[in-house]
Design an enzyme around this catalytic site. Structure first.
Site, PDB file in Angstrom:
ATOM      1  N   GLY A  89      16.317 -41.839 -29.664  1.00 31.78           N
ATOM      2  CA  GLY A  89      16.412 -40.624 -28.866  1.00 31.78           C
ATOM      3  C   GLY A  89      17.661 -39.829 -29.177  1.00 31.78           C
ATOM      4  N   GLY A 156      10.256 -46.267 -33.545  1.00 30.32           N
ATOM      5  CA  GLY A 156       9.215 -47.096 -34.142  1.00 30.32           C
ATOM      6  C   GLY A 156       9.756 -48.021 -35.207  1.00 30.32           C
ATOM      7  CG  ASP A 181      18.441 -50.845 -27.681  1.00 30.01           C
ATOM      8  OD1 ASP A 181      18.020 -49.741 -28.077  1.00 30.01           O
ATOM      9  OD2 ASP A 181      18.027 -51.399 -26.652  1.00 30.01           O
ATOM     10  N   GLY A 182      17.662 -50.193 -30.753  1.00 36.62           N
ATOM     11  CA  GLY A 182      16.575 -50.258 -31.723  1.00 36.62           C
ATOM     12  C   GLY A 182      17.058 -49.976 -33.138  1.00 36.62           C
ATOM     13  CG  ASP A 211      20.387 -45.255 -21.224  1.00 42.08           C
ATOM     14  OD1 ASP A 211      20.424 -44.066 -20.853  1.00 42.08           O
ATOM     15  OD2 ASP A 211      19.322 -45.882 -21.397  1.00 42.08           O
ATOM     16  N   GLY A 255      18.818 -43.978 -17.860  1.00 38.81           N
ATOM     17  CA  GLY A 255      19.411 -45.284 -17.593  1.00 38.81           C
ATOM     18  C   GLY A 255      18.324 -46.306 -17.375  1.00 38.81           C
ATOM     19  CD  GLU A 310      15.254 -43.552 -18.023  1.00 31.86           C
ATOM     20  OE1 GLU A 310      14.120 -43.077 -18.161  1.00 31.86           O
ATOM     21  OE2 GLU A 310      16.112 -43.563 -18.928  1.00 31.86           O
ATOM     22  CB  ALA A 370      18.674 -30.403 -19.475  1.00 30.99           C
TER      23      ALA A 370
END
Length: 460
Positions: A89, A156, A181-182, A211, A255, A310, A370
């Site tokens: 992200g 992915g 982390d991914g 996060d 989060g 979240e 945003a």
């Protein structure tokens, strides 16, 4: 998790035989409060009690390798091709890191060829490996002024051997993976596949997570920019809630597993009455539950402002009759899909207050995109640049399978195995959460703690 010195050692490709272009600058530098010499190390722990618990000689205490330029380097800069990829992200500062890597490689190490792989690790697959962009100082000169990433990103898992094939075909000697982390897990698999083939390719990570949930780093880049932006939304919702009869303002922030953005933004805005994070379970019903606390707050102050991470309260979704909002399966990065806790809170609070004769005026906002899409602020701009410099120094010296991070305010090398070993979370017993409780005056927990811990705080 008990760590030993060997757990913190970083793999090297081989002997450093080339003089660094920065060697003359380093000739007289020694460890000081503001610099760690290349042969020195940075302690993992920083309290007397923790150090005493090891009962080891000074040189055997767990410590990180210091980041920074070396007098001798492994790669001949004139022969190096570097690769850069951004994964996962968006996060403030991605362009800043790209710019810093390119400038350091091209200007100080005189690397002639730098490739940016497009659209995340997808760009390393056979189908897309030629979708690259040549990166030069001129091309990246002003990209730090914009959010996002000029290289694009994606989620992915990709096949490690296929990605190594792409590196070999493109002639990559040093590869920089900017991701969370991914991304760090993918970099680990990539490094393992490179090692299995006996190839001389360095893989260095620049850890990124909005996060702030990656371990062994004081703070992730872009985090300060993100929570600073989030404070604007909290302030706006608090104004709306205060101006409305029985106003209820809810701001849902990013989060998934860690409540750092919610905690820091709430402290910065100083307008939140309740902060809900994944690390602290809560109940809705009962005298000590969240709904009763919200009702008391609305009766006492006329409104209430809730800051919600979240990932908070995921266990409550099916329990409270909103199974359609529960998360199912995983996303492309392997993360469990979250249910919409914000919808549950809106419905539950509205129903409870209406039944209590306090028909609410709801103000709800989810500004996640945003927040994560803004350009880095001044602090993060500097931080990103310094991380980029450290990453280039590490790669050119032949270090591999490690990320650069700041630990105890020193820049260090962290093995990928540690960077992906656990998740950084808000400590319920730590001073950050204590500050949140002091600022909001909310109870330590809502309806789930033992009776002796359920002392109800007054309103600020």
């Amino acid at each position: 998790m008990t760590l030993h010195l060997d757990d913190l050692r970083v793999r090297r490709l081989g002997e450093c035989r080339f003089d660094s272009p920065l060697s003359e600058m380093l000739s007289t530098k020694q460890t000081s409060p503001h610099y760690v010499a290349e042969g020195d190390r940075v302690l993992l722990e920083d309290t007397v009690s923790m150090l005493a618990g090891h009962d080891l000689a000074t040189g055997e205490v767990p410590s990180f390798e210091a980041a920074g330029p070396r007098r001798k380097i492994y790669f001949d800069p004139a022969r190096v091709t570097a690769g850069i990829v951004t994964c996962g992200g968006l996060c403030p500062g991605l362009n800043n890191v790209i710019r810093g890597l390119v400038q350091e490689l091209a200007v100080h190490y005189q690397v002639k060829r730098i490739l940016g792989f497009r659209n995340g690790l997808q760009g390393l697959t056979a189908e897309h490996r030629h979708d690259t962009v040549e990166l030069t100082p001129e091309r990246v000169r002003d990209i730090h002024n914009a959010g996002g990433t000029i290289l694009g990103s994606s989620r992915g898992g990709q096949d490690a051997d296929e990605m190594v094939d792409s590196l070999v075909l493109r002639g990559i000697d040093v590869m920089f993976v900017i991701g969370g982390d991914g991304g760090m897990r993918a970099a680990t698999f990539l490094g393992d596949a490179i090692r299995a083939r006996g190839l001389d390719i360095a893989v260095i990570g620049v850890p990124k997570t909005i996060d702030n949930d990656l371990p062994f780093t004081d703070q992730s880049f872009g985090f300060q920019s993100a929570f600073a932006r989030a404070t604007d939304f909290i302030s706006a919702v608090s104004v709306e809630a205060a101006a409305s009869p029985n106003g209820v303002g809810i701001v849902k922030l990013m989060g998934r597993h860690s409540g750092f953005i919610a905690s820091y933004a709430a402290l910065a805005a100083n307008a939140a009455d309740i902060v809900l994070i994944p690390e602290i379970p809560f109940s809705l019903g009962g005298e000590d539950g969240l709904l009763a606390h919200v009702e008391r707050h609305v009766r006492a102050k006329g409104h209430v402002v809730i800051v919600l991470a979240e990932g908070a309260g995921q266990d409550l979704l099916e329990e409270h009759g909103l199974p359609e909002h529960n998360g199912h399966g995983t996303d492309a990065s392997g993360n469990v899909r979250l249910g919409n806790i914000g919808e549950l809170l809106k419905a539950s609070i509205s129903g409870h207050l209406t039944a209590a004769g306090l028909t609410p005026t709801m103000r709800y906002i989810d500004p996640s995109y945003a927040v994560r899409s803004v350009a880095a602020n001044a602090y993060d701009s500097v931080y990103c640049l310094r991380l980029a410099h450290a990453a280039v120094h590490a790669a050119m010296a032949g270090h591999t399978d490690a990320a650069v991070a700041r630990w105890r305010r020193r820049f260090v090398h962290v093995p990928f195995s540690l960077m992906t070993s656990r998740r950084n979370q808000v400590d319920p017993d730590g001073d950050l959460w204590m500050s949140v409780l002091e600022t909001t005056c909310q109870p330590a927990e809502f309806g789930v703690a033992p009776a002796r811990e359920k002392a109800r705080a007054g309103f600020c």
